[in-house]
Design a protein around this motif. Structure first.
Motif, short mmCIF file in Angstrom:
data_model
loop_
_atom_site.label_atom_id
_atom_site.label_comp_id
_atom_site.label_asym_id
_atom_site.label_seq_id
_atom_site.Cartn_x
_atom_site.Cartn_y
_atom_site.Cartn_z
N GLY A 33 0.84 -1.20 0.00
CA GLY A 33 0.00 0.00 0.00
C GLY A 33 0.87 1.23 0.00
N ASN A 34 0.68 2.07 1.03
CA ASN A 34 1.49 3.28 1.16
C ASN A 34 2.54 3.16 2.26
OD1 ASN A 34 0.07 4.54 -0.86
ND2 ASN A 34 -1.48 5.37 0.55
N THR A 35 2.88 1.92 2.67
CA THR A 35 3.79 1.73 3.79
C THR A 35 5.08 1.07 3.31
OG1 THR A 35 1.94 1.48 5.32
CG2 THR A 35 4.10 0.68 6.05
N PHE A 36 6.20 1.72 3.60
CA PHE A 36 7.53 1.16 3.36
C PHE A 36 8.04 0.55 4.65
CE2 PHE A 36 7.22 4.31 0.01
CZ PHE A 36 7.83 3.68 -1.07
N THR A 37 8.52 -0.70 4.60
CA THR A 37 9.01 -1.39 5.79
C THR A 37 10.44 -1.87 5.54
OG1 THR A 37 6.77 -2.16 6.30
CG2 THR A 37 8.61 -3.27 7.43
N ALA A 38 11.34 -1.54 6.49
CA ALA A 38 12.73 -1.96 6.38
C ALA A 38 12.90 -3.33 7.02
CB ALA A 38 13.64 -0.94 7.05
N HIS A 39 13.78 -4.17 6.40
CA HIS A 39 14.06 -5.50 6.92
C HIS A 39 15.58 -5.65 7.05
CE1 HIS A 39 9.90 -6.88 6.02
NE2 HIS A 39 10.02 -6.03 5.02
N ALA A 40 16.03 -5.95 8.26
CA ALA A 40 17.47 -6.17 8.47
C ALA A 40 17.88 -7.49 7.82
CB ALA A 40 17.78 -6.19 9.96
N VAL A 41 18.98 -7.48 7.08
CA VAL A 41 19.44 -8.68 6.38
C VAL A 41 20.93 -8.87 6.62
CG1 VAL A 41 17.66 -8.61 4.60
CG2 VAL A 41 19.83 -7.39 4.23
N GLN A 42 21.38 -10.11 6.50
CA GLN A 42 22.79 -10.44 6.49
C GLN A 42 23.18 -10.78 5.05
OE1 GLN A 42 24.88 -10.32 9.13
NE2 GLN A 42 23.18 -9.60 10.42
N ILE A 43 24.30 -10.20 4.60
CA ILE A 43 24.70 -10.40 3.21
C ILE A 43 25.95 -11.28 3.13
CG2 ILE A 43 23.69 -8.21 2.53
CD1 ILE A 43 26.52 -7.07 2.31
N GLY A 44 26.12 -11.91 1.98
CA GLY A 44 27.29 -12.74 1.72
C GLY A 44 28.08 -12.19 0.56
N LEU A 45 28.26 -13.03 -0.45
CA LEU A 45 29.03 -12.65 -1.63
C LEU A 45 28.29 -11.60 -2.45
CD1 LEU A 45 31.40 -13.15 -3.61
CD2 LEU A 45 30.03 -14.97 -4.62
N SER B 11 20.40 -14.23 5.45
CA SER B 11 19.28 -14.27 6.40
C SER B 11 18.58 -12.92 6.40
CB SER B 11 19.76 -14.62 7.82
OG SER B 11 20.61 -13.60 8.31
N GLY B 12 17.33 -12.92 6.89
CA GLY B 12 16.59 -11.66 7.02
C GLY B 12 15.29 -11.64 6.27
N ILE B 13 15.24 -12.20 5.08
CA ILE B 13 14.02 -12.25 4.28
C ILE B 13 13.92 -13.62 3.63
CG2 ILE B 13 13.89 -9.76 3.82
CD1 ILE B 13 15.17 -10.30 1.09
N PRO B 14 12.68 -14.11 3.44
CA PRO B 14 12.51 -15.41 2.78
C PRO B 14 12.54 -15.25 1.26
CG PRO B 14 10.39 -14.58 3.48
CD PRO B 14 11.41 -13.58 3.97
N GLU B 15 12.71 -16.37 0.58
CA GLU B 15 12.67 -16.39 -0.87
C GLU B 15 11.30 -15.93 -1.37
OE1 GLU B 15 13.35 -19.52 -4.61
OE2 GLU B 15 13.52 -20.20 -2.52
N GLY B 16 11.29 -15.13 -2.40
CA GLY B 16 10.04 -14.63 -2.97
C GLY B 16 9.64 -13.26 -2.46
N THR B 17 10.37 -12.71 -1.46
CA THR B 17 10.04 -11.39 -0.95
C THR B 17 10.24 -10.34 -2.03
OG1 THR B 17 10.75 -12.03 1.28
CG2 THR B 17 10.60 -9.67 0.82
N LEU B 18 9.25 -9.45 -2.19
CA LEU B 18 9.32 -8.39 -3.19
C LEU B 18 9.99 -7.17 -2.57
CD1 LEU B 18 8.34 -8.18 -6.16
CD2 LEU B 18 6.35 -6.95 -5.30
N VAL B 19 11.21 -6.89 -2.95
CA VAL B 19 11.96 -5.78 -2.37
C VAL B 19 12.02 -4.63 -3.37
CG1 VAL B 19 13.33 -7.27 -0.90
CG2 VAL B 19 14.17 -6.69 -3.17
N VAL B 20 11.99 -3.40 -2.84
CA VAL B 20 12.05 -2.21 -3.67
C VAL B 20 13.52 -1.94 -4.03
CG1 VAL B 20 11.48 0.24 -3.85
CG2 VAL B 20 10.03 -1.28 -2.49
#
Length: 397
Positions: A328-340, A350-359
């Motif tokens: 909708g009109n809500t932006f939500t931040a998700h903390a993630v761990q990155i690799g390569l 880690s932080g988000i599951p597969e299929g998450t729609l990220v901006v």
């Protein structure tokens, strides 16, 4: 009111209306479109690019250790040769004369040696019986040793003459193909100071190597066994594969640029790769298959006020690395761990599951005020088909 005056009045009204539309028209609404991408599993790799030269793995320069005139040549460019096969001969006239001379010298030295040996043995026997003086004994011993040394020198000289005669016949040292031929029949070669190269023979052109020059900033990531892809200008639509087999320690400095040689093995069953071709090399320094990844730019996106509408809400979090989703009109931040990360894709551990729609980015929008720092937004203007076009709207961007 005449007709001409009426036309002028209508034209003035239309002009005033156009100016009012341009300068006093309604402010365009703030409309923004965001680009979103699903977090999906894929392959990520880090690359190092370089240029190199195609070479044969085993390449031998065949020369001669004696001077003379080239009498016969039995091979040409691209000739297939076997190890021990005669490929050229030098004129042997002088070498045969030298051999005959050394044989005569050896015969004389041998005769002298045998005479002095008998004389020495005779004088030695008499000396033991006190029948000759010490001086006579020492003279016989001296003449014997001198004759023996001359005899040994003559034998060595004869062996050298035989060896030089053998050098006049040039043999192939390996099985392979003749890449180059530097002499012709009748040409004189001189081996006084250095061995002249007559032929260059490559052992096996089905097994080639690429010697690539890798920049000092990238050499730390190169190790043996890494996968390599490369192309050559001779076959621009084809890609060849190889593997890093050696990282050489010697540095080369050219115009203050330091590079290191990396040797890459490459199979060449159809003989398309020819010695000397320039290769454009891509070395895969790190690869991960089937890992959750997103575009790297998603980690750089931030829903700041100049980009979003006044009604949009932002739910932020304190994290070093985060991605944003929008419902909708809500932006939500998700903390993630990155690799390569290779600069285009980034692995999410880690932080988000597969299929998450990220901006990931802003792709289009309208700017309601001047001076907004929204360079990624492309302004759209409402237009009336009956009004004149603003001059700047026709410029190509």
């Amino acid at each position: 009111m005449n007709k001409k005056r009426l036309i002028w009045i209508i034209a003035a009204i239309v002009t005033i209306g156009a100016l009012a539309w341009v300068f006093l028209g309604p402010t365009p609404k703030h409309k923004v479109t965001f680009e979103s991408v699903k977090a999906e599993k894929g392959n990520i790799s880090k690359l190092v690019t370089a240029t190199g030269t195609i070479e044969a793995v085993t390449q031998v320069e065949v020369g001669t250790q004696v001077s003379g005139i080239v009498n016969k040549i039995y091979v040409d460019y691209n000739s297939q040769v076997k190890k021990g096969e005669v490929i050229a001969e030098l004129d042997k006239t002088n070498l045969l004369n030298e051999l005959a001379s050394q044989k005569g010298t050896l015969a004389n030295a041998k005769t002298e040696y045998e005479y002095q040996l008998k004389n020495y043995n005779r004088v030695k026997t008499l000396h033991e019986k006190k029948l000759v003086s010490d001086t006579d004994y020492e003279t016989a011993l001296y003449n014997y040793e001198k004759a023996k040394n001359s005899y040994d020198i003559s034998r060595n000289s004869l062996a050298k003459a035989k060896t030089n005669l053998g050098y006049a016949t040039i043999y192939s040292p390996i099985d392979g193909i003749v890449l180059s031929k530097a002499v012709e029949e009748g040409q004189t070669v001189a081996a006084s100071f250095s061995t002249p190269t007559l032929f260059t023979i490559a052992k096996d052109l089905t097994n080639m190597q690429v010697v690539a020059n890798v920049d000092e900033a990238d050499i730390g990531n190169i190790t043996e066994g890494q996968r390599v892809m490369f192309t050559v200008d001779a076959y621009p639509t084809e890609t060849f594969q190889g593997k890093v087999t050696q990282v050489r320690q010697e540095a080369t400095t050219t115009s203050n640029v330091v590079t290191y040689e990396v040797v890459i093995s490459a199979q060449n069953p159809d003989l398309k790769l020819k010695p000397g071709l320039t290769a454009n090399v891509t070395i895969y320094t790190l690869e991960k298959d089937s890992v959750l990844c997103i575009p790297a730019k998603a980690l750089r996106f931030t829903p700041s006020k100049p980009l979003i509408g006044n009604d949009d809400k932002v739910i932020d979090c304190q994290a070093k690395h985060k991605v944003w989703t929008r419902e909708g009109n809500t932006f939500t931040a998700h903390a993630v761990q990155i690799g390569l990360s290779n600069g285009i894709l980034t692995e999410i551990t880690s932080g988000i599951p597969e299929g998450t729609l990220v901006v990931t980015d802003v792709v289009a929008g309208k700017m309601p005020w001047k001076g907004s720092n929204t360079s990624n937004i492309k302004p759209e203007e409402e237009k009336s088909p009956f009004m004149p076009t603003r001059p700047r709207s026709n410029k190509k961007k």
